[in-house]
Enzyme design. Structure first.
Site, PDB file in Angstrom:
ATOM      1  NE  ARG A   1     -18.634 -43.320 -45.001  1.00 28.24           N
ATOM      2  CZ  ARG A   1     -18.816 -42.018 -45.082  1.00 28.24           C
ATOM      3  NH1 ARG A   1     -19.613 -41.423 -44.256  1.00 28.24           N
ATOM      4  NH2 ARG A   1     -18.204 -41.316 -46.008  1.00 28.24           N
TER       5      ARG A   1
ATOM      6  NE  ARG B   1     -11.999 -41.446 -47.268  1.00 26.94           N
ATOM      7  CZ  ARG B   1     -12.751 -40.380 -46.980  1.00 26.94           C
ATOM      8  NH1 ARG B   1     -14.011 -40.367 -47.244  1.00 26.94           N
ATOM      9  NH2 ARG B   1     -12.187 -39.345 -46.408  1.00 26.94           N
TER      10      ARG B   1
ATOM     11  CG  ASP C   1      -9.164 -40.080 -41.211  1.00 21.23           C
ATOM     12  OD1 ASP C   1     -10.084 -40.339 -42.004  1.00 21.23           O
ATOM     13  OD2 ASP C   1      -8.798 -38.907 -40.968  1.00 21.23           O
TER      14      ASP C   1
ATOM     15  CE1 TYR D   1     -11.443 -31.546 -42.708  1.00 18.31           C
ATOM     16  CE2 TYR D   1      -9.359 -32.470 -43.484  1.00 18.31           C
ATOM     17  CZ  TYR D   1     -10.736 -32.337 -43.600  1.00 18.31           C
ATOM     18  OH  TYR D   1     -11.403 -32.987 -44.607  1.00 18.31           O
TER      19      TYR D   1
ATOM     20  NE  ARG E   1     -16.137 -47.220 -38.499  1.00 18.17           N
ATOM     21  CZ  ARG E   1     -16.646 -46.499 -37.529  1.00 18.17           C
ATOM     22  NH1 ARG E   1     -16.822 -47.003 -36.338  1.00 18.17           N
ATOM     23  NH2 ARG E   1     -17.016 -45.251 -37.746  1.00 18.17           N
TER      24      ARG E   1
HETATM   25  O1  CP3 Z   1     -10.261 -46.811 -48.091  1.00 16.72           O
HETATM   26  C1  CP3 Z   1      -9.401 -45.974 -47.876  1.00 16.72           C
HETATM   27  O2  CP3 Z   1      -9.071 -45.114 -48.732  1.00 16.72           O
HETATM   28  C2  CP3 Z   1      -8.601 -46.046 -46.594  1.00 16.72           C
HETATM   29  C3  CP3 Z   1      -9.027 -45.321 -45.490  1.00 16.72           C
HETATM   30  C4  CP3 Z   1      -9.084 -43.821 -45.422  1.00 16.72           C
HETATM   31  C5  CP3 Z   1     -10.019 -43.175 -44.562  1.00 16.72           C
HETATM   32  N1  CP3 Z   1      -9.753 -41.833 -44.608  1.00 16.72           N
HETATM   33  C6  CP3 Z   1     -11.026 -43.860 -43.732  1.00 16.72           C
HETATM   34  C7  CP3 Z   1     -12.231 -43.104 -43.352  1.00 16.72           C
HETATM   35  C8  CP3 Z   1      -8.302 -42.826 -46.025  1.00 16.72           C
HETATM   36  C9  CP3 Z   1      -7.200 -42.977 -47.040  1.00 16.72           C
HETATM   37  C10 CP3 Z   1      -8.732 -41.583 -45.493  1.00 16.72           C
HETATM   38  C11 CP3 Z   1      -8.090 -40.302 -45.815  1.00 16.72           C
HETATM   39  C12 CP3 Z   1      -8.800 -39.058 -45.514  1.00 16.72           C
HETATM   40  N2  CP3 Z   1      -9.491 -38.726 -44.392  1.00 16.72           N
HETATM   41  C13 CP3 Z   1      -8.790 -37.916 -46.339  1.00 16.72           C
HETATM   42  C14 CP3 Z   1      -8.061 -37.824 -47.639  1.00 16.72           C
HETATM   43  C15 CP3 Z   1      -8.808 -38.495 -48.727  1.00 16.72           C
HETATM   44  C16 CP3 Z   1      -9.902 -37.683 -49.316  1.00 16.72           C
HETATM   45  O3  CP3 Z   1     -11.065 -38.039 -49.206  1.00 16.72           O
HETATM   46  O4  CP3 Z   1      -9.561 -36.649 -49.940  1.00 16.72           O
HETATM   47  C17 CP3 Z   1      -9.520 -36.899 -45.714  1.00 16.72           C
HETATM   48  C18 CP3 Z   1      -9.794 -35.523 -46.254  1.00 16.72           C
HETATM   49  C19 CP3 Z   1      -9.944 -37.434 -44.469  1.00 16.72           C
HETATM   50  C20 CP3 Z   1     -10.730 -36.725 -43.418  1.00 16.72           C
HETATM   51  C21 CP3 Z   1     -12.013 -37.435 -43.205  1.00 16.72           C
HETATM   52  N3  CP3 Z   1     -12.150 -38.567 -42.422  1.00 16.72           N
HETATM   53  C22 CP3 Z   1     -13.282 -37.179 -43.806  1.00 16.72           C
HETATM   54  C23 CP3 Z   1     -13.577 -36.013 -44.720  1.00 16.72           C
HETATM   55  C24 CP3 Z   1     -14.167 -38.173 -43.357  1.00 16.72           C
HETATM   56  C25 CP3 Z   1     -15.602 -38.391 -43.763  1.00 16.72           C
HETATM   57  C26 CP3 Z   1     -16.588 -38.009 -42.752  1.00 16.72           C
HETATM   58  C27 CP3 Z   1     -17.935 -38.661 -43.075  1.00 16.72           C
HETATM   59  O5  CP3 Z   1     -18.369 -39.474 -42.266  1.00 16.72           O
HETATM   60  O6  CP3 Z   1     -18.490 -38.365 -44.150  1.00 16.72           O
HETATM   61  C28 CP3 Z   1     -13.448 -39.044 -42.493  1.00 16.72           C
HETATM   62  C29 CP3 Z   1     -13.945 -40.256 -41.824  1.00 16.72           C
HETATM   63  C30 CP3 Z   1     -13.550 -41.520 -42.496  1.00 16.72           C
HETATM   64  N4  CP3 Z   1     -12.254 -41.871 -42.766  1.00 16.72           N
HETATM   65  C31 CP3 Z   1     -14.401 -42.568 -42.933  1.00 16.72           C
HETATM   66  C32 CP3 Z   1     -13.580 -43.583 -43.461  1.00 16.72           C
HETATM   67  C33 CP3 Z   1     -14.003 -44.907 -43.996  1.00 16.72           C
HETATM   68  C34 CP3 Z   1     -15.932 -42.585 -42.800  1.00 16.72           C
HETATM   69  C35 CP3 Z   1     -16.381 -42.669 -41.381  1.00 16.72           C
HETATM   70  C36 CP3 Z   1     -16.681 -44.054 -40.856  1.00 16.72           C
HETATM   71  O7  CP3 Z   1     -16.698 -45.053 -41.590  1.00 16.72           O
HETATM   72  O8  CP3 Z   1     -16.922 -44.115 -39.651  1.00 16.72           O
END
Ligand code: CP3
Length: 347
Positions: A33, A29, A78, A153, A42
């Site tokens: 953010r 990640r 994602d 999910y 974004r």
């Molecule tokens: O920087 C990186 O690692 C690359 C991008 C990335 C994202 N999601 C972008 C993202 C990666 C590798 C993921 C994988 C992902 N997504 C996982 C596996 C990694 C982990 O954390 O175990 C999981 C479980 C998800 C599902 C998911 N997507 C979640 C739990 C969330 C967070 C929701 C929140 O807002 O708290 C997302 C959204 C997400 N994916 C964000 C990002 C940067 C945040 C939302 C945003 O910026 O709008």
């Protein structure tokens, strides 16, 4: 532009357990953010829409590279993208994560999970990879969600603490579970193969929540599918990283299933993780992301402890035990990269 040979970059050397100039480091990640430039780019709107714009996604992928000097980039996308692309009906809710109004509950729901054709369904992902690879002189990591994590999910309808519905389906209807895993495995495998074809240098399978399973549940309900996925990818020669949290009791299985690099969360000391995994496998981890808000001397101490527990083993990629949280000060991550890069075994 000539294609770059990244074979002997520290990250890929560590994946192969070969000695490198310095211990490589990147952060799960890292593209996200905690960076003000990310928030500026974004703005509002769905993350899934941002991912569909290759110029935006490529820029977000590059942002942490410029700032931190990490040894690998991770594609901004994602785990839910391929499932969204085949039309299952899943969205990402800010502050929550993937949510679906109509959870997967019966055989009829399999119709909502047709095969993925990555060129037709996710061309934007492949275009983003191509733009990034042009710009990068370090490896780019592609990724997919592990079938258990994605299934959880789809079945729960959103994030869960107990995975009750997921486990109910597994035990009540193992035939349907097997069909669901078949579909998800096909979708994840073809997504990963297409990312490799487009130019990523390594792939990570985020089976983030698989630690909810006991070893016997893992063997019965997950192992055969992940094994198949890794076998199909093996012919490409691209390193495969396998990650989940709370996986202390699963580390050996997560290695045996066919990974080249095993992600370790902060709950298991790195030397113990190496004992459990055994052999010539690389490890990735494992700084507790929750301490990133602590005073620098505390963080420094934790980083050095991890590096010392690794004891100079060439197969170590420094990372967090889970992802960067939004409130982390980017300067802290920058200092960690410098500290890891400067570390030498006998210091
Ligand atoms: O920087 C990186 O690692 C690359 C991008 C990335 C994202 N999601 C972008 C993202 C990666 C590798 C993921 C994988 C992902 N997504 C996982 C596996 C990694 C982990 O954390 O175990 C999981 C479980 C998800 C599902 C998911 N997507 C979640 C739990 C969330 C967070 C929701 C929140 O807002 O708290 C997302 C959204 C997400 N994916 C964000 C990002 C940067 C945040 C939302 C945003 O910026 O709008």
């Amino acid at each position: 532009m000539t294609s770059k040979d990244l074979t002997n970059t520290p990250f890929l050397q560590a994946c192969r357990c070969e000695p490198a100039d310095h211990v490589p480091v990147w952060f799960m990640r890292q593209a996200g953010r905690s960076l003000p430039e990310y928030r500026a780019l974004r703005k509002e709107g769905s993350i899934l829409d941002a991912i569909k714009k290759p110029d935006v996604s490529a820029e977000i992928t590059m942002q942490p590279i410029r700032r931190y000097g990490v040894d690998a980039a991770i594609l901004y996308s994602d785990i839910i993208v391929p499932i969204h692309a085949v039309g299952f009906g899943v969205d990402i809710q800010p502050g929550v994560g993937p949510v679906t109004e109509n959870p997967f509950r019966s055989t009829g729901d399999l119709q909502r999970l047709r095969e993925l054709d990555p060129i037709q369904d996710t061309p934007y992902v492949l275009e983003t990879i191509k733009i990034c690879v042009e710009q990068l002189d370090i490896p780019l990591i592609g990724f997919a969600g592990g079938p258990f994590t994605i299934a959880s999910y789809l079945i729960e309808g959103g994030p869960s603490r107990t995975y009750q519905e997921t486990k109910r389906l597994m035990f009540e209807n193992p035939e349907l579970w097997a069909k669901l895993m078949d579909r998800l495995t096909q979708i994840c495998t073809s997504s990963l193969l297409s990312q490799i074809d487009a130019g990523v240098s390594a792939v990570q399978l985020f089976d983030s929540w698989v630690g909810a399973l006991s070893p016997s549940q893992y063997i019965r309900f997950v192992f055969p599918w992940v094994e198949k996925m890794f076998k199909e990818i093996s012919s490409t020669g691209v390193p495969k990283i396998h990650f989940g949290v709370v996986t202390g009791e699963l580390l050996q299985l997560m290695s045996e299933v066919g990974a080249d690099v095993v992600g370790v969360d902060w709950r298991v000391p790195l030397d113990l993780a190496r004992d459990r995994i055994g052999g010539e496998k690389a490890l990735q981890g494992n700084l507790d992301p929750a301490i990133l808000g602590a005073p620098w001397p505390v963080i420094q101490d934790e980083v050095l402890t991890i590096l010392k527990l690794n004891d100079g083993h060439p197969g170590h990629i420094f990372n967090l035990g889970h992802g960067v949280t939004p409130n982390v000060n980017p300067e802290v991550l920058e200092r960690i990269v410098q500290l890891v890069h400067q570390f030498r075994v006998n210091q």
